[in-house]
Design a protein around this motif. Structure first.
Motif, PDB file in Angstrom:
ATOM      1  N   ASN A  10       5.877  17.356   7.544  1.00  0.00           N
ATOM      2  CA  ASN A  10       5.319  16.086   8.016  1.00  0.00           C
ATOM      3  C   ASN A  10       5.808  14.937   7.160  1.00  0.00           C
ATOM      4  OD1 ASN A  10       3.226  16.936  10.061  1.00  0.00           O
ATOM      5  ND2 ASN A  10       2.521  18.090   8.296  1.00  0.00           N
ATOM      6  N   ARG A  11       5.826  13.755   7.727  1.00  0.00           N
ATOM      7  CA  ARG A  11       6.036  12.541   6.940  1.00  0.00           C
ATOM      8  C   ARG A  11       4.657  11.941   6.690  1.00  0.00           C
ATOM      9  NH1 ARG A  11       8.409   6.515   8.006  1.00  0.00           N
ATOM     10  NH2 ARG A  11       8.067   5.871   5.859  1.00  0.00           N
ATOM     11  N   LEU A  12       4.134  12.161   5.496  1.00  0.00           N
ATOM     12  CA  LEU A  12       2.808  11.676   5.150  1.00  0.00           C
ATOM     13  C   LEU A  12       2.864  10.517   4.167  1.00  0.00           C
ATOM     14  CD1 LEU A  12       0.957  15.091   4.695  1.00  0.00           C
ATOM     15  CD2 LEU A  12       1.186  13.718   6.774  1.00  0.00           C
ATOM     16  N   ASP A  13       3.879  10.480   3.314  1.00  0.00           N
ATOM     17  CA  ASP A  13       3.992   9.444   2.284  1.00  0.00           C
ATOM     18  C   ASP A  13       4.631   8.202   2.884  1.00  0.00           C
ATOM     19  OD1 ASP A  13       3.005  11.245   0.371  1.00  0.00           O
ATOM     20  OD2 ASP A  13       4.995  12.106   0.133  1.00  0.00           O
ATOM     21  N   ARG A  14       4.036   7.069   2.571  1.00  0.00           N
ATOM     22  CA  ARG A  14       4.502   5.800   3.142  1.00  0.00           C
ATOM     23  C   ARG A  14       4.342   4.661   2.158  1.00  0.00           C
ATOM     24  NH1 ARG A  14       5.364   6.346   8.427  1.00  0.00           N
ATOM     25  NH2 ARG A  14       4.417   8.161   9.351  1.00  0.00           N
TER      26      ARG A  14
ATOM     27  N   GLY B 257      11.377  -9.785  -0.213  1.00  0.00           N
ATOM     28  CA  GLY B 257      12.500  -9.370   0.614  1.00  0.00           C
ATOM     29  C   GLY B 257      12.204  -8.055   1.324  1.00  0.00           C
ATOM     30  N   ALA B 258      12.908  -7.821   2.390  1.00  0.00           N
ATOM     31  CA  ALA B 258      12.699  -6.619   3.188  1.00  0.00           C
ATOM     32  C   ALA B 258      13.863  -5.656   3.051  1.00  0.00           C
ATOM     33  CB  ALA B 258      12.485  -7.002   4.655  1.00  0.00           C
ATOM     34  N   GLY B 259      14.700  -5.868   2.044  1.00  0.00           N
ATOM     35  CA  GLY B 259      15.906  -5.078   1.916  1.00  0.00           C
ATOM     36  C   GLY B 259      15.737  -3.772   1.157  1.00  0.00           C
ATOM     37  N   PHE B 260      14.506  -3.306   0.977  1.00  0.00           N
ATOM     38  CA  PHE B 260      14.355  -2.027   0.277  1.00  0.00           C
ATOM     39  C   PHE B 260      13.854  -0.969   1.237  1.00  0.00           C
ATOM     40  CE2 PHE B 260      10.192  -3.950  -0.141  1.00  0.00           C
ATOM     41  CZ  PHE B 260       9.320  -2.899   0.000  1.00  0.00           C
ATOM     42  N   VAL B 261      14.104   0.273   0.886  1.00  0.00           N
ATOM     43  CA  VAL B 261      13.693   1.414   1.685  1.00  0.00           C
ATOM     44  C   VAL B 261      13.095   2.458   0.759  1.00  0.00           C
ATOM     45  CG1 VAL B 261      15.360   1.086   3.551  1.00  0.00           C
ATOM     46  CG2 VAL B 261      15.986   2.443   1.561  1.00  0.00           C
ATOM     47  N   LEU B 262      12.306   3.341   1.310  1.00  0.00           N
ATOM     48  CA  LEU B 262      11.707   4.437   0.559  1.00  0.00           C
ATOM     49  C   LEU B 262      12.710   5.576   0.491  1.00  0.00           C
ATOM     50  CD1 LEU B 262       9.213   5.696  -0.773  1.00  0.00           C
ATOM     51  CD2 LEU B 262       8.449   6.392   1.491  1.00  0.00           C
ATOM     52  N   GLN B 263      13.154   5.899  -0.716  1.00  0.00           N
ATOM     53  CA  GLN B 263      14.147   6.954  -0.937  1.00  0.00           C
ATOM     54  C   GLN B 263      13.437   8.267  -1.231  1.00  0.00           C
ATOM     55  OE1 GLN B 263      17.634   6.344  -0.998  1.00  0.00           O
ATOM     56  NE2 GLN B 263      17.916   8.537  -1.086  1.00  0.00           N
ATOM     57  N   CYS B 264      13.734   9.299  -0.454  1.00  0.00           N
ATOM     58  CA  CYS B 264      13.136  10.629  -0.683  1.00  0.00           C
ATOM     59  C   CYS B 264      14.177  11.607  -1.134  1.00  0.00           C
ATOM     60  CB  CYS B 264      12.479  11.149   0.586  1.00  0.00           C
ATOM     61  SG  CYS B 264      10.969  10.292   0.955  1.00  0.00           S
TER      62      CYS B 264
ATOM     63  N   PRO C 142      11.067   1.664   5.998  1.00  0.00           N
ATOM     64  CA  PRO C 142      11.846   2.817   6.460  1.00  0.00           C
ATOM     65  C   PRO C 142      12.073   3.850   5.363  1.00  0.00           C
ATOM     66  CG  PRO C 142      12.909   0.758   7.077  1.00  0.00           C
ATOM     67  CD  PRO C 142      11.778   0.412   6.147  1.00  0.00           C
ATOM     68  N   LEU C 143      12.159   5.084   5.794  1.00  0.00           N
ATOM     69  CA  LEU C 143      12.414   6.221   4.916  1.00  0.00           C
ATOM     70  C   LEU C 143      13.880   6.600   5.028  1.00  0.00           C
ATOM     71  CD1 LEU C 143      11.083   8.571   3.228  1.00  0.00           C
ATOM     72  CD2 LEU C 143      10.833   9.763   5.395  1.00  0.00           C
ATOM     73  N   VAL C 144      14.565   6.768   3.909  1.00  0.00           N
ATOM     74  CA  VAL C 144      15.948   7.254   3.929  1.00  0.00           C
ATOM     75  C   VAL C 144      16.007   8.538   3.122  1.00  0.00           C
ATOM     76  CG1 VAL C 144      16.989   4.977   4.228  1.00  0.00           C
ATOM     77  CG2 VAL C 144      16.655   5.872   1.937  1.00  0.00           C
ATOM     78  N   GLY C 145      16.982   9.333   3.418  1.00  0.00           N
ATOM     79  CA  GLY C 145      17.094  10.627   2.753  1.00  0.00           C
ATOM     80  C   GLY C 145      16.464  11.676   3.635  1.00  0.00           C
ATOM     81  N   LYS C 146      15.491  12.370   3.110  1.00  0.00           N
ATOM     82  CA  LYS C 146      14.827  13.426   3.859  1.00  0.00           C
ATOM     83  C   LYS C 146      13.926  12.847   4.938  1.00  0.00           C
ATOM     84  CE  LYS C 146      15.063  16.519  -0.027  1.00  0.00           C
ATOM     85  NZ  LYS C 146      14.357  17.219  -1.056  1.00  0.00           N
ATOM     86  N   ARG C 147      13.813  13.563   6.032  1.00  0.00           N
ATOM     87  CA  ARG C 147      13.009  13.091   7.168  1.00  0.00           C
ATOM     88  C   ARG C 147      11.519  13.303   6.946  1.00  0.00           C
ATOM     89  NH1 ARG C 147      13.767  15.563  13.154  1.00  0.00           N
ATOM     90  NH2 ARG C 147      11.934  14.630  14.068  1.00  0.00           N
ATOM     91  N   PHE C 148      11.157  14.320   6.161  1.00  0.00           N
ATOM     92  CA  PHE C 148       9.755  14.662   5.931  1.00  0.00           C
ATOM     93  C   PHE C 148       9.430  14.543   4.445  1.00  0.00           C
ATOM     94  CE2 PHE C 148      11.348  17.236   9.520  1.00  0.00           C
ATOM     95  CZ  PHE C 148      10.557  16.713  10.526  1.00  0.00           C
ATOM     96  N   THR C 149       8.170  14.273   4.129  1.00  0.00           N
ATOM     97  CA  THR C 149       7.754  14.126   2.733  1.00  0.00           C
ATOM     98  C   THR C 149       6.800  15.228   2.295  1.00  0.00           C
ATOM     99  OG1 THR C 149       5.922  12.659   3.329  1.00  0.00           O
ATOM    100  CG2 THR C 149       8.043  11.618   2.825  1.00  0.00           C
ATOM    101  N   TRP C 150       6.348  16.060   3.213  1.00  0.00           N
ATOM    102  CA  TRP C 150       5.470  17.189   2.881  1.00  0.00           C
ATOM    103  C   TRP C 150       5.975  18.416   3.614  1.00  0.00           C
ATOM    104  CZ3 TRP C 150       2.625  20.606   5.774  1.00  0.00           C
ATOM    105  CH2 TRP C 150       1.762  21.439   5.062  1.00  0.00           C
TER     106      TRP C 150
ATOM    107  N   ILE D 165       0.869  -1.174   0.000  1.00  0.00           N
ATOM    108  CA  ILE D 165       0.000   0.000   0.000  1.00  0.00           C
ATOM    109  C   ILE D 165       0.907   1.225   0.000  1.00  0.00           C
ATOM    110  CG2 ILE D 165      -1.832   1.224   1.208  1.00  0.00           C
ATOM    111  CD1 ILE D 165      -2.429  -1.467   2.645  1.00  0.00           C
ATOM    112  N   VAL D 166       0.766   2.050  -1.030  1.00  0.00           N
ATOM    113  CA  VAL D 166       1.623   3.220  -1.188  1.00  0.00           C
ATOM    114  C   VAL D 166       0.740   4.457  -1.251  1.00  0.00           C
ATOM    115  CG1 VAL D 166       3.330   4.336  -2.683  1.00  0.00           C
ATOM    116  CG2 VAL D 166       3.257   1.840  -2.531  1.00  0.00           C
ATOM    117  N   GLY D 167       1.104   5.492  -0.505  1.00  0.00           N
ATOM    118  CA  GLY D 167       0.324   6.709  -0.628  1.00  0.00           C
ATOM    119  C   GLY D 167       0.646   7.774   0.388  1.00  0.00           C
ATOM    120  N   ASP D 168      -0.103   8.857   0.260  1.00  0.00           N
ATOM    121  CA  ASP D 168      -0.073   9.981   1.182  1.00  0.00           C
ATOM    122  C   ASP D 168      -1.206   9.731   2.166  1.00  0.00           C
ATOM    123  OD1 ASP D 168      -0.652  12.363   2.509  1.00  0.00           O
ATOM    124  OD2 ASP D 168      -0.298  13.612   0.757  1.00  0.00           O
TER     125      ASP D 168
END
Length: 94
Positions: free
Chosen positions: A71-75, A87-94, A54-62, A13-16
């Motif tokens: 805020n971190r709204l995107d997940r 696998g669980a080896g990927f992360v959300l890159q911002c 997990p989110l890597v890069g920027k701490r906030f997405t909005w 599930i991907v979204g804001d």
């Protein structure tokens, strides 16, 4: 919404989501505004047995244009079966 209603297939599930999970995912000074939303969102993630990637890069997405609110709204939320399959080896890159 229940996991039973949608089955036990692979979920991604991907979204804001327009809410945060923890106070440190929000930067602004309005006390505990949104505490009920946070509680409900965390319950949804727990009840659906989802993993918050997990989110890597920027701490906030909005960001508000003047920088006064962030805020971190995107997940990306995945099921344990998705993680086992892909696998669980990927992360959300911002």
């Amino acid at each position: 919404m229940s996991k039973r209603g949608f089955g036990s297939c692979l979920w991604c599930i991907v979204g804001d989501f327009n809410t945060v999970r923890r106070l440190n995912e929000r930067k602004w000074g309005i006390g505990d505004y949104g505490a009920w939303d946070m509680e409900e969102f965390n319950s949804f993630i727990r009840d659906m047995e989802l993993i918050d990637v997990p989110l890597v890069g920027k701490r906030f997405t909005w960001f508000r244009s003047d920088g006064s609110m962030m805020n971190r709204l995107d997940r990306v939320l995945i099921s344990e079966s998705w993680s086992a399959h892909w696998g669980a080896g990927f992360v959300l890159q911002c």
